[in-house]
Scaffold this motif. Structure first.
Motif, PDB file in Angstrom:
ATOM      1  N   LEU A 110       0.817  -1.211   0.000  1.00 12.64           N
ATOM      2  CA  LEU A 110       0.000   0.000   0.000  1.00 12.64           C
ATOM      3  C   LEU A 110       0.852   1.264   0.000  1.00 12.64           C
ATOM      4  CD1 LEU A 110      -2.912  -0.792   2.506  1.00 12.64           C
ATOM      5  CD2 LEU A 110      -2.918  -0.962   0.018  1.00 12.64           C
ATOM      6  N   LEU A 111       2.029   1.199   0.617  1.00 16.85           N
ATOM      7  CA  LEU A 111       2.917   2.359   0.708  1.00 16.85           C
ATOM      8  C   LEU A 111       4.142   2.229  -0.191  1.00 16.85           C
ATOM      9  CD1 LEU A 111       2.830   2.765   4.609  1.00 16.85           C
ATOM     10  CD2 LEU A 111       1.445   3.987   2.912  1.00 16.85           C
ATOM     11  N   LEU A 112       4.164   1.213  -1.028  1.00 13.90           N
ATOM     12  CA  LEU A 112       5.357   0.923  -1.818  1.00 13.90           C
ATOM     13  C   LEU A 112       5.583   1.940  -2.924  1.00 13.90           C
ATOM     14  CD1 LEU A 112       7.702  -1.043  -2.205  1.00 13.90           C
ATOM     15  CD2 LEU A 112       6.192  -2.445  -3.635  1.00 13.90           C
ATOM     16  N   ASP A 113       4.523   2.525  -3.437  1.00 13.81           N
ATOM     17  CA  ASP A 113       4.624   3.478  -4.544  1.00 13.81           C
ATOM     18  C   ASP A 113       5.628   4.587  -4.239  1.00 13.81           C
ATOM     19  OD1 ASP A 113       4.062   4.795  -6.922  1.00 13.81           O
ATOM     20  OD2 ASP A 113       2.368   5.884  -6.092  1.00 13.81           O
ATOM     21  N   LYS A 114       5.657   5.042  -2.981  1.00 14.73           N
ATOM     22  CA  LYS A 114       6.525   6.161  -2.595  1.00 14.73           C
ATOM     23  C   LYS A 114       7.895   5.697  -2.082  1.00 14.73           C
ATOM     24  CE  LYS A 114       3.382   9.453  -3.196  1.00 14.73           C
ATOM     25  NZ  LYS A 114       2.285   8.641  -3.765  1.00 14.73           N
ATOM     26  N   GLN A 115       8.084   4.416  -1.841  1.00 13.31           N
ATOM     27  CA  GLN A 115       9.313   3.962  -1.193  1.00 13.31           C
ATOM     28  C   GLN A 115      10.167   3.017  -2.034  1.00 13.31           C
ATOM     29  OE1 GLN A 115       9.037   2.893   3.000  1.00 13.31           O
ATOM     30  NE2 GLN A 115       6.933   3.648   3.084  1.00 13.31           N
ATOM     31  N   ALA A 116       9.651   2.519  -3.134  1.00 11.48           N
ATOM     32  CA  ALA A 116      10.338   1.468  -3.890  1.00 11.48           C
ATOM     33  C   ALA A 116      11.744   1.875  -4.318  1.00 11.48           C
ATOM     34  CB  ALA A 116       9.499   1.069  -5.101  1.00 11.48           C
ATOM     35  N   HIS A 117      11.893   3.072  -4.873  1.00 12.75           N
ATOM     36  CA  HIS A 117      13.208   3.482  -5.377  1.00 12.75           C
ATOM     37  C   HIS A 117      14.208   3.659  -4.237  1.00 12.75           C
ATOM     38  CE1 HIS A 117      12.571   4.033  -9.709  1.00 12.75           C
ATOM     39  NE2 HIS A 117      11.327   4.345  -9.398  1.00 12.75           N
ATOM     40  N   ALA A 118      13.786   4.246  -3.127  1.00  6.24           N
ATOM     41  CA  ALA A 118      14.698   4.427  -1.991  1.00  6.24           C
ATOM     42  C   ALA A 118      15.151   3.090  -1.433  1.00  6.24           C
ATOM     43  CB  ALA A 118      14.020   5.261  -0.903  1.00  6.24           C
ATOM     44  N   LEU A 119      14.253   2.130  -1.375  1.00 10.73           N
ATOM     45  CA  LEU A 119      14.600   0.801  -0.879  1.00 10.73           C
ATOM     46  C   LEU A 119      15.587   0.110  -1.813  1.00 10.73           C
ATOM     47  CD1 LEU A 119      11.033  -0.278   0.244  1.00 10.73           C
ATOM     48  CD2 LEU A 119      12.989   0.020   1.774  1.00 10.73           C
ATOM     49  N   LYS A 120      15.345   0.212  -3.104  1.00 14.42           N
ATOM     50  CA  LYS A 120      16.262  -0.378  -4.084  1.00 14.42           C
ATOM     51  C   LYS A 120      17.644   0.259  -3.982  1.00 14.42           C
ATOM     52  CE  LYS A 120      17.731  -2.544  -7.788  1.00 14.42           C
ATOM     53  NZ  LYS A 120      18.075  -3.983  -7.769  1.00 14.42           N
ATOM     54  N   ASP A 121      17.691   1.575  -3.896  1.00 16.93           N
ATOM     55  CA  ASP A 121      18.965   2.280  -3.800  1.00 16.93           C
ATOM     56  C   ASP A 121      19.722   1.925  -2.523  1.00 16.93           C
ATOM     57  OD1 ASP A 121      18.386   3.496  -6.201  1.00 16.93           O
ATOM     58  OD2 ASP A 121      17.739   5.396  -5.310  1.00 16.93           O
ATOM     59  N   ALA A 122      18.967   1.582  -1.456  1.00 12.49           N
ATOM     60  CA  ALA A 122      19.592   1.246  -0.173  1.00 12.49           C
ATOM     61  C   ALA A 122      20.167  -0.166  -0.150  1.00 12.49           C
ATOM     62  CB  ALA A 122      18.587   1.412   0.961  1.00 12.49           C
ATOM     63  N   GLY A 123      19.752  -1.003  -1.125  1.00 14.47           N
ATOM     64  CA  GLY A 123      20.299  -2.356  -1.185  1.00 14.47           C
ATOM     65  C   GLY A 123      19.284  -3.466  -1.164  1.00 14.47           C
ATOM     66  N   LEU A 124      17.985  -3.135  -1.203  1.00 14.30           N
ATOM     67  CA  LEU A 124      16.971  -4.187  -1.252  1.00 14.30           C
ATOM     68  C   LEU A 124      17.070  -4.920  -2.585  1.00 14.30           C
ATOM     69  CD1 LEU A 124      14.524  -5.346   0.378  1.00 14.30           C
ATOM     70  CD2 LEU A 124      13.071  -3.931  -1.075  1.00 14.30           C
ATOM     71  N   ASN A 125      17.084  -6.251  -2.522  1.00 16.16           N
ATOM     72  CA  ASN A 125      17.235  -7.047  -3.736  1.00 16.16           C
ATOM     73  C   ASN A 125      15.907  -7.425  -4.367  1.00 16.16           C
ATOM     74  OD1 ASN A 125      19.691  -8.333  -1.736  1.00 16.16           O
ATOM     75  ND2 ASN A 125      20.254  -7.447  -3.706  1.00 16.16           N
ATOM     76  N   ARG A 126      14.955  -7.852  -3.560  1.00 14.46           N
ATOM     77  CA  ARG A 126      13.731  -8.413  -4.132  1.00 14.46           C
ATOM     78  C   ARG A 126      12.580  -8.227  -3.164  1.00 14.46           C
ATOM     79  NH1 ARG A 126      13.528 -13.825  -2.252  1.00 14.46           N
ATOM     80  NH2 ARG A 126      15.365 -14.358  -1.023  1.00 14.46           N
ATOM     81  N   ILE A 127      11.383  -8.553  -3.636  1.00 18.60           N
ATOM     82  CA  ILE A 127      10.196  -8.195  -2.866  1.00 18.60           C
ATOM     83  C   ILE A 127       9.088  -9.222  -3.059  1.00 18.60           C
ATOM     84  CG2 ILE A 127       9.148  -6.782  -4.696  1.00 18.60           C
ATOM     85  CD1 ILE A 127       8.628  -4.673  -2.433  1.00 18.60           C
ATOM     86  N   ASN A 128       8.372  -9.508  -1.980  1.00 16.36           N
ATOM     87  CA  ASN A 128       7.157 -10.313  -2.016  1.00 16.36           C
ATOM     88  C   ASN A 128       5.990  -9.415  -1.632  1.00 16.36           C
ATOM     89  OD1 ASN A 128       8.997 -12.415  -2.327  1.00 16.36           O
ATOM     90  ND2 ASN A 128       7.848 -13.813  -1.018  1.00 16.36           N
ATOM     91  N   ILE A 129       4.915  -9.487  -2.402  1.00 12.47           N
ATOM     92  CA  ILE A 129       3.750  -8.641  -2.159  1.00 12.47           C
ATOM     93  C   ILE A 129       2.543  -9.520  -1.862  1.00 12.47           C
ATOM     94  CG2 ILE A 129       2.154  -6.990  -3.214  1.00 12.47           C
ATOM     95  CD1 ILE A 129       4.572  -5.942  -4.828  1.00 12.47           C
TER      96      ILE A 129
END
Length: 333
Positions: A101-120
């Motif tokens: 629900l809140l991913l739209d605003k956070q996805a790029h920051a998480l990726k840039d920080a080192g997040l590799n993958r995601i389960n929704i």
């Protein structure tokens, strides 16, 4: 240092860490209708404490981390924790489970920080039904979150679907169809009796043979395939020629305990070596004592049972241990 090995010889290199017990949804299988009493903020582990735990576990063979909740994205500045974890030598895979629900605003920051993958988590594609299952959620926000994750380059993207008889089992075909033209990976998961083993759970439980039955009825040619990145217990398949995959996860009817490699750390700092049983060990008191912390993790693994016996709960038979009374939101998905 000693490896994270239990008494059955299983090596544990994967930990699921809950960063909060709070959530912006109230899913029917995760929380009671009246909601939950959430832990006070001072009882929740800080990012610094979580990083300290992982600095102890990495030399013991811990390699993979999944951040969960509750809903992890309600925790402020989650990307800062991801950055702290990505800086720890030995941790080479960081994943996130979210309702998006809140991913739209956070996805790029998480990726840039080192997040590799995601389960929704997504249990229905129909707006009214999604709202019913989640007690008020907006499925369109989830779909925007999936688009944002794709745009940010988070891959693979897995969609977790808890199948419930008479509730969302008529959407199996719709979910599989999403994998034909998109590199999405749908995972159908059996409904588990975590924190509850009531008649309502038993009535909603659905064996996953229903998924392959739907494929046959649709006339799809299905082949077994290797799953995307990650070491989950899914039996993976795809429609021939499709971009994505779908898979079946049978925690109840065909448990994967023999190959279990995961630990859990609750938001309030308790080690759970097995999701289902009640055994817990509070690690926060040892956060400044690496040797004592390592010893506590080994103690938790030393008492880990061979399997979880959820199937006995389904059959209402006697079990060998005491099941947890914590809800999934209190443990971490």
């Amino acid at each position: 240092m000693e490896l994270l090995q239990d008494s059955f010889g299983r090596i544990h290199d994967y930990i699921r860490i809950s960063v909060t017990d709070r959530c912006n949804l109230r899913c029917v299988y995760c929380m009671p209708a009246e909601g939950m009493e959430f832990a006070p903020h001072d009882e929740i582990m800080s990012y610094e404490e979580i990083a300290q735990v992982l600095k102890v576990l990495a030399p013991m063979g811990m390699r993979k981390v999944r951040l969960t909740g509750g809903e992890p994205l309600v925790r402020k500045d989650l990307h800062k924790l991801v950055s702290m974890i990505s800086a720890i030598d030995g941790i080479d895979d960081i994943a996130l489970t979210t309702n998006a629900l809140l991913l739209d605003k956070q996805a790029h920051a998480l990726k840039d920080a080192g997040l590799n993958r995601i389960n929704i988590s997504l249990d229905s594609l129909r707006a009214d039904r999604f709202s019913m299952i989640t007690r008020g959620g907006d499925v369109n926000k989830v779909l925007k979150g999936i688009e944002a994750a794709t745009a940010a380059g988070l891959a693979p993207i897995k969609l977790n679907v808890v199948l419930m008889k008479g509730i969302n089992d008529d959407e199996i075909k719709d979910f599989i169809a999403m994998t034909i033209d998109q590199p999405l990976h749908v995972r159908f998961i059996e409904y588990m009796p975590i924190g509850q083993a009531s008649d309502s759970w038993r009535k909603s439980y659905l064996p996953l043979e229903a998924v392959t039955d739907v494929c046959a009825e649709a006339g799809w040619t299905v082949e077994n395939t290797k799953g995307p990145a990650g070491n989950g217990p899914s039996r993976n398949m795809k429609i021939v020629g499709s971009e994505g995959t779908f898979g079946l996860i049978h925690p109840v009817s065909d448990h994967f305990c023999d190959n279990c490699n995961r630990l859990r750390l609750t938001a309030d700092g308790h080690i759970k070596a097995c999701l289902y049983w009640s055994d817990e060990y509070n690690v926060r008191r040892f956060v400044d004592d690496p040797d004592a912390m390592a010893a506590l993790f080994l103690k938790a693994l030393g008492t880990k049972p061979k399997n979880h016996e959820m199937a006995l709960a389904l059959e209402q038979k006697m079990q060998s241990h005491t099941p947890t009374v914590r809800r999934m939101s209190q443990i971490g998905g």
